[in-house]
Design an enzyme around this catalytic site. Structure first.
Site, PDB file in Angstrom:
ATOM      1  N   VAL A 586       3.463   2.158  -1.366  1.00  0.00           N
ATOM      2  CA  VAL A 586       3.329   2.075   0.097  1.00  0.00           C
ATOM      3  C   VAL A 586       2.056   1.328   0.472  1.00  0.00           C
ATOM      4  O   VAL A 586       2.051   0.498   1.396  1.00  0.00           O
ATOM      5  CB  VAL A 586       3.347   3.484   0.722  1.00  0.00           C
ATOM      6  CG1 VAL A 586       2.860   3.458   2.159  1.00  0.00           C
ATOM      7  CG2 VAL A 586       4.752   4.064   0.658  1.00  0.00           C
ATOM      8  N   ASP A 587       0.964   1.590  -0.226  1.00  0.00           N
ATOM      9  CA  ASP A 587      -0.281   0.852   0.020  1.00  0.00           C
ATOM     10  C   ASP A 587      -0.065  -0.651  -0.123  1.00  0.00           C
ATOM     11  O   ASP A 587      -0.517  -1.456   0.706  1.00  0.00           O
ATOM     12  CB  ASP A 587      -1.363   1.289  -0.967  1.00  0.00           C
ATOM     13  CG  ASP A 587      -2.139   2.503  -0.497  1.00  0.00           C
ATOM     14  OD1 ASP A 587      -2.028   2.864   0.690  1.00  0.00           O
ATOM     15  OD2 ASP A 587      -2.857   3.090  -1.320  1.00  0.00           O
TER      16      ASP A 587
END
Length: 816
Positions: A586-587
């Protein structure tokens, strides 16, 4: 007058389903003129759903509606000469062609890259394929299931598994397509920054497998060079992460000392965690499993939303696992105006997921709903700028050797752009690295006493009995997401440090941070402060929930953002807990999206001279890549649930156990013809005639029984041999690759997916390279910077400070 960053850019989208269309949507919502070409029967996304309660309608599929906003749509049968001629005229007009078909489709029509470059020498050809245009698997089929397992990400899921008896599972939704679309959009608009220069056509070769590999690059390199285990089953039971409450789930990330101290107080400082030794991170890492059962028992007595608010207000990183309904009703999103109303002539008016970037000068917008099938045929065919006598001619038929030489000596597209990178961990640094990969000079600014956490982090457990402390230049996660940058150490607690930053801002183009929303403002380095120094500065601040709204100050990490944004709830086995993603995909997705927004802002500045502020919300980034899930809930009021590795329509579509320990194979069958081939390959041709399996609907109805038959065959055979046999037969299959597999993948090696880096302390390393190949451009391969490695260059050469002035800064401990 509304300002759009990409106004004037002309795009032909010859793509289906998600990856190409989402790339087109990102460009169109930023103002590009995107003409979507569909076959007469339409994009298959029109039949994917979810649909309103009224039933299947190709004009009302939420997947198509969401991924095709702001475009014009026409239908062409390019296998017919008249339509092929129209297609060629459109390509001559365009700046960009987005294509996610097999390269052979256009080659067979006489439109391979070499022919496209003659037809339109300035064309940016963005080609998105499962495994790229070169290498042993260039022509192998692949889709969401096989690519996410073949790229390694799904081998890490479900997070917090307790054994290896169950198959690894894919992320819910269409993550491969969305991730690919983001990367494609970024590379495309970066190359368009200098499209006015002659001879600037490029082929962008995007392998979706390599896109997914990039989303886990810190784990891949850490697995190899720190000699750690790679498994969805942790070596030691974690006491944090997903935790069950009385009415749902939360994700807890109280890893830092002060976070855990606050959480102990919230629990009432129970006897089993009252000793002060629990305030030390290294002690906790080694002993958290001792108190995990007590923590989980305490959490099961709490309510999801109640404990989220109580803990978050005490600055503890935490977030609820939100359903689609929770996301649509999320007060933080409402306060930020995240959802946008879109009124479609057939589907009606609904709220659509918006964009995670709020841009002060050139915000995105939906200019029109997704097109009806063939809606703009007449409008486009009568457009004089495309087909009239004033249509621009871009033919390159008289290309000579001098121009060919020029093509091989191009600078990278972001050459001359300077970025000040104040970010840390993964979500910001990867954005900076992508811009550096494209030629920007990225200066990472960090303190020598409080450097990037990833510089000093070994993953653990390692073979050693207790956690090790990492030397500041040897953390592989840091080295994975900071390549090609420069490092300047500054103590920003001192006024001299702030003055150096302001001098740098005066000669820079972009400032990037991923701190809490008020952190840079408190330092006197917020956008309002910096634009007084440099009116053209672009500032992008990436935070968990954005700079506005009642929860703007709440803390979180990637796994928390995934939960809040709605991705966690739809990921996992149907009968299991919801699962957040890997520690950082997700980062890295958010970082790529932030980089895209930043380059779009550079386009706007090039036209207007205006800088701007970009407020980026990482939770919204997650919601934006499950837009069809949220719109589907809007249409039906039904909460989408976890599906494991299954597909709502196709069968077989699963991950099967193979010979060996924790060895799995992903297989997806999309037609009756493919199933007949599968039955032949596994030496059971009679299955194709079995009334339980003769068509897709029957196979879906008897899916569990069919999976058992297939797995009885696969578990007695070698995984990689079976994958080769399936792929040679024209089926979509892939190993569920782990860290070791990825480095051994002959296709990835053949494509140069890993680049060799010479690190001053660690020697030669093979690192995950950029998620694109670009014709005629040699991409940089510099190591991640040593701490303070470029102090002399930045202070001396860029700012012109004397040796004495630099030494004075060192004596005052402003720099190392």
């Amino acid at each position: 007058m509304f300002k759009s960053a990409l106004t004037g850019i002309k795009v032909i989208e010859f793509a289906t389903m998600v990856s190409g269309p989402y790339c087109g949507k990102l460009l169109a919502d930023m103002g590009a003129d995107v003409i979507k070409i569909e076959p007469p029967e339409g994009d298959p996304a029109r039949y994917a759903g979810p649909f309103p309660k009224s039933g299947i309608d190709p004009e009302c599929s939420s997947l198509f509606l969401y991924t095709n906003t702001s475009k014009r749509g026409i239908t062409l049968d390019i296998n017919k000469k008249a339509d092929l001629d129209i297609f060629k005229d459109l390509l001559t007009w365009a700046d960009v062609l987005i294509d996610n078909h097999s390269p052979q489709v256009l080659k067979d029509l006489g439109l391979g890259w070499e022919h496209l470059n003659v037809l339109n020498h300035g064309l940016i050809y963005t080609s998105i394929t499962p495994y790229g245009r070169t290498g042993p698997r260039a022509n192998v089929k692949g889709d969401e299931l096989t690519i996410i397992h073949g790229g390694g990400l799904s081998n890490l899921l479900p997070a917090r598994s307790v054994d290896i008896d169950r198959a690894p599972v894919r992320l819910g939704g269409y993550p491969v397509g969305y991730h690919g679309g983001i990367i494609a959009a970024l590379a495309t608009i970066a190359l368009l920054l200098d499209r006015e220069k002659p001879g600037k056509g490029h082929l962008i070769d995007i392998s979706l497998q390599e896109v997914i590999l990039n989303m886990i690059c810190p784990m891949v390199t850490g697995n190899r060079y720190h000699k750690t285990t790679w498994s969805r089953v942790p070596d030691r039971p974690p006491a944090m992460g997903r935790m069950e409450t009385s009415d749902g789930y939360i994700i807890l990330g109280a890893a830092e000392d002060h976070h855990f101290r606050a959480f102990r107080e919230l629990m009432g400082k129970p006897k089993w965690a009252e000793d002060d030794e629990w305030d030390d991170m290294h002690y906790r890492i080694h002993h958290l499993m001792d108190i995990a059962p007590m923590m989980e028992d305490w959490m099961r007595k709490q309510k999801k939303d109640d404990i989220h608010q109580k803990a978050a207000k005490k600055a503890i990183p935490i977030g609820p696992v939100n359903t689609a309904r929770d996301v649509m009703n999320y007060e933080q999103y409402a306060a930020r105006g995240y959802f946008v109303d879109v009124d479609h002539p057939k589907a009606g008016k609904f709220k659509y997921a918006g964009w995670p970037y709020k841009m002060t000068e050139s915000p995105p917008r939906v200019t029109r709903p997704a097109p009806l099938l063939g809606q703009h045929n007449q409008e486009v065919l009568e457009d004089p700028s495309i087909f009239g006598k004033n249509a621009q001619i871009k033919s390159n038929e008289n290309n000579d050797s001098e121009k060919s030489t020029e093509l091989k000596n191009r600078s990278l597209p972001l050459h001359g752009i300077r970025v000040l990178d104040f970010s840390w961990v993964w979500a910001g640094p990867y954005a900076g690295m992508l811009m550096a990969n494209l030629g920007a000079e990225v200066i990472k600014i960090e303190g020598s006493k409080r450097s990037d956490l990833m510089r000093r982090t070994f993953p653990w457990p390692l073979p050693e009995p207790t956690p090790l402390r990492c030397p500041p230049n040897q953390g592989m996660a840091f080295n994975s997401v900071n390549r090609d940058k420069k490092s300047l150490t500054l103590d920003l607690r001192l006024p001299e440090g702030i003055q150096v930053v302001k001098k740098l801002a005066a000669i820079s183009d972009v400032v990037l941070d991923n701190m809490r929303p008020d952190a840079m403002i408190k330092l006197g380095l917020g956008y309002k402060d910096l634009r007084k120094i440099n009116p053209e500065i672009i500032v992008i601040s990436s935070s968990g929930r954005g700079h506005e709204g009642p929860e703007s100050q709440y803390l979180g990490f990637a796994t928390i953002h995934h939960a809040i944004g709605g991705g966690t709830y739809i990921t996992g086995h149907t009968d299991g807990h919801p699962s957040h993603g890997s520690p950082g995909d997700v980062d890295l997705m958010n970082a790529a999206t932030a980089a895209y927004a930043t380059v779009a802002a550079l386009h706007h500045r090039k036209k207007t001279g205006e800088g701007q502020f970009i407020d980026y919300s990482q939770c919204e980034g997650v919601s934006s890549i499950i837009g069809e899930v949220l719109l589907g809930y809007e249409m039906t009021s039904e909460i989408p649930e976890r599906m494991g590795n299954a597909h709502p329509k196709y069968a077989p579509h699963n991950v099967y156990k193979c010979w060996g320990v924790d060895r799995w194979l992903a297989l997806e069958i999309r037609s009756d013809e493919e199933f007949t081939t599968l039955a032949r390959v596994i030496h059971k041709p009679e299955l194709a005639e079995d009334p339980r399996f003769t068509d897709m609907a029957s196979r879906k109805q008897n899916e569990a029984e069919l999976d058992q038959i297939i797995e009885k065959w696969t578990r007695q055979r070698d995984r990689d041999w079976m994958v080769d046999e399936f792929c040679k037969a024209g089926l979509a299959a892939a190993p569920s690759r782990d860290g070791r597999d990825l480095y051994a993948d002959r296709h990835l090696q053949a494509r140069g997916a890993f680049v060799k880096i010479n690190h001053p302390e660690l020697g030669e390393l093979e690192m995950v390279g950029p998620p694109w190949k670009i014709s005629d451009l040699e991409l940089p391969t510099d190591h991640a910077p040593l701490l303070g490695e470029h102090n002399q260059y930045v202070l001396g050469e860029l700012l012109g400070l004397s040796d004495k002035e630099i030494d004075d800064l060192r004596q005052k401990e402003v720099i190392m």
